[in-house]
Design an enzyme around this catalytic site. Sequence first.
Site, mmCIF file in Angstrom:
data_model
loop_
_atom_site.group_PDB
_atom_site.id
_atom_site.type_symbol
_atom_site.label_atom_id
_atom_site.label_comp_id
_atom_site.label_asym_id
_atom_site.label_seq_id
_atom_site.Cartn_x
_atom_site.Cartn_y
_atom_site.Cartn_z
ATOM 1 N N ALA A 78 0.809 -1.225 0.000
ATOM 2 C CA ALA A 78 0.000 0.000 0.000
ATOM 3 C C ALA A 78 0.841 1.273 0.000
ATOM 4 O O ALA A 78 0.389 2.318 -0.461
ATOM 5 C CB ALA A 78 -0.938 -0.010 1.202
ATOM 6 N N ARG A 90 -1.902 -0.162 7.684
ATOM 7 C CA ARG A 90 -1.315 -0.345 9.011
ATOM 8 C C ARG A 90 -0.434 0.804 9.456
ATOM 9 O O ARG A 90 0.207 0.728 10.500
ATOM 10 C CB ARG A 90 -0.509 -1.657 9.049
ATOM 11 C CG ARG A 90 -1.381 -2.879 8.898
ATOM 12 C CD ARG A 90 -0.582 -4.162 8.758
ATOM 13 N NE ARG A 90 -1.473 -5.285 8.545
ATOM 14 C CZ ARG A 90 -2.026 -5.570 7.373
ATOM 15 N NH1 ARG A 90 -1.752 -4.838 6.308
ATOM 16 N NH2 ARG A 90 -2.852 -6.586 7.263
ATOM 17 N N HIS A 257 -4.033 -10.058 -4.641
ATOM 18 C CA HIS A 257 -5.247 -9.877 -3.841
ATOM 19 C C HIS A 257 -6.431 -9.371 -4.661
ATOM 20 O O HIS A 257 -7.449 -8.971 -4.099
ATOM 21 C CB HIS A 257 -4.968 -8.929 -2.674
ATOM 22 C CG HIS A 257 -3.936 -9.457 -1.733
ATOM 23 N ND1 HIS A 257 -3.250 -8.655 -0.838
ATOM 24 C CD2 HIS A 257 -3.460 -10.721 -1.543
ATOM 25 C CE1 HIS A 257 -2.403 -9.401 -0.147
ATOM 26 N NE2 HIS A 257 -2.513 -10.653 -0.554
ATOM 27 N N CYS A 265 -13.434 -14.124 -16.387
ATOM 28 C CA CYS A 265 -14.348 -15.163 -16.847
ATOM 29 C C CYS A 265 -14.102 -16.452 -16.070
ATOM 30 O O CYS A 265 -12.964 -16.924 -15.983
ATOM 31 C CB CYS A 265 -14.167 -15.397 -18.342
ATOM 32 S SG CYS A 265 -15.215 -16.721 -18.999
ATOM 33 N N CYS A 290 -18.555 -13.205 -20.723
ATOM 34 C CA CYS A 290 -17.340 -13.136 -21.520
ATOM 35 C C CYS A 290 -17.689 -12.961 -22.997
ATOM 36 O O CYS A 290 -18.627 -13.586 -23.510
ATOM 37 C CB CYS A 290 -16.530 -14.410 -21.315
ATOM 38 S SG CYS A 290 -14.963 -14.457 -22.210
#
Length: 376
Positions: A78, A90, A257, A265, A290
């Site tokens: 981040a 954090r 993530h 798809c 798709c």
Amino acid sequence: PSPEQVFYRSVPRERQRRRRESVTMSSGGYANRLSEYENKGVCGLPESVESERTLNNKLAKLVDLVKESNHIVVLTGAGVSTSAGIPDFRGPKGIWTEEERTKKAKKGGRKKRKGKGKAKKRRGEKDTTGAKEEDAASASAAADGSACANGEGAKDGEEKVSVFYNSPSRSASKRKRSEDGNGVDTGVTDANRVGSNSETAPAAAPVPSFESAKPTFTHRAITKLASLDIIKYCVTQNVDGLHRRSGLPRSKHAVLHGCVFTEKCEKCGEEYFHDRDLGGVSFKKTGRQCTEPGCGGDLRDTILDWDDALPEDDWERSQDEAEAADLIITLGTSLRIEPAGSLPLRAKKFVVVNLQVTPLDDDATLIIRERVDRVM
């Protein structure tokens, strides 16, 4: 109240309304989508930066390490996006940090209310319980900068998002000073003066969102170095899509993530990258299909919830690249989320560039406490 007072009171409410509408587009909105999860790692550790002399010496060592290496991989967190106005999780003002602070404040408030009036008083001593609670609240607000600014007094739907609006890009916008004759800043701008041409509440300052965020210097530097084949691969834990927006080819980076802009798809695996936050979490159907010839499979969001497995292809490639690396440079990551946090241990050497301490500091070849944009 006078018409002027009514007008000015309506301005914050209008801004709050617009902020609530933009929740799903912010990193606070992303955080709110995730399920409840207690073990979010250590939050709120202090940040530090190197002295100028130490920084220059360490940067010289980093340059030497880069020159000596044949296979360089970067791992981003981040911290590479904070200069784009997207808060981290954090840091001292991070989303999880603010969430923990709010929860502790609420628990403390409940305990004080339960114990109020039960303590014995010394004869002749005044009951100052209420005053002490007020003083404690004021001290807490001062320590955090402002209780209101950090969401301490926000309603449930606004708590996790408030920190987003205190991001650097928002606080950088400057108000025009309006002098009342004594040199006092009244906070009134030309746009919201009573009697001005505007008959409605002034537009709120632009709220940073995933859609409005632009790639930072670090994103662009990584893309440039990858185009020169100096950086072989990039692994990101971020969901903001800024690596892709910077022009870094999808084949050159793993998105562990998920991404708020990407749907995939379920049948053929084709990805679709959009310019808007799709709003889902945990691979829910987006309602689209798709368009690949002969496919027509349902598209799903790519955002991981806490207990979701990492995307298999991206994770396997990340491990392969880490094991092939003679140098991994970690940029703006606390290295506290597994399994991504342990990737640097697979390389021959790794460098940590982060303002806070990390669990892997003892094993790092080099640690640089500085903002990633400056290092890059």
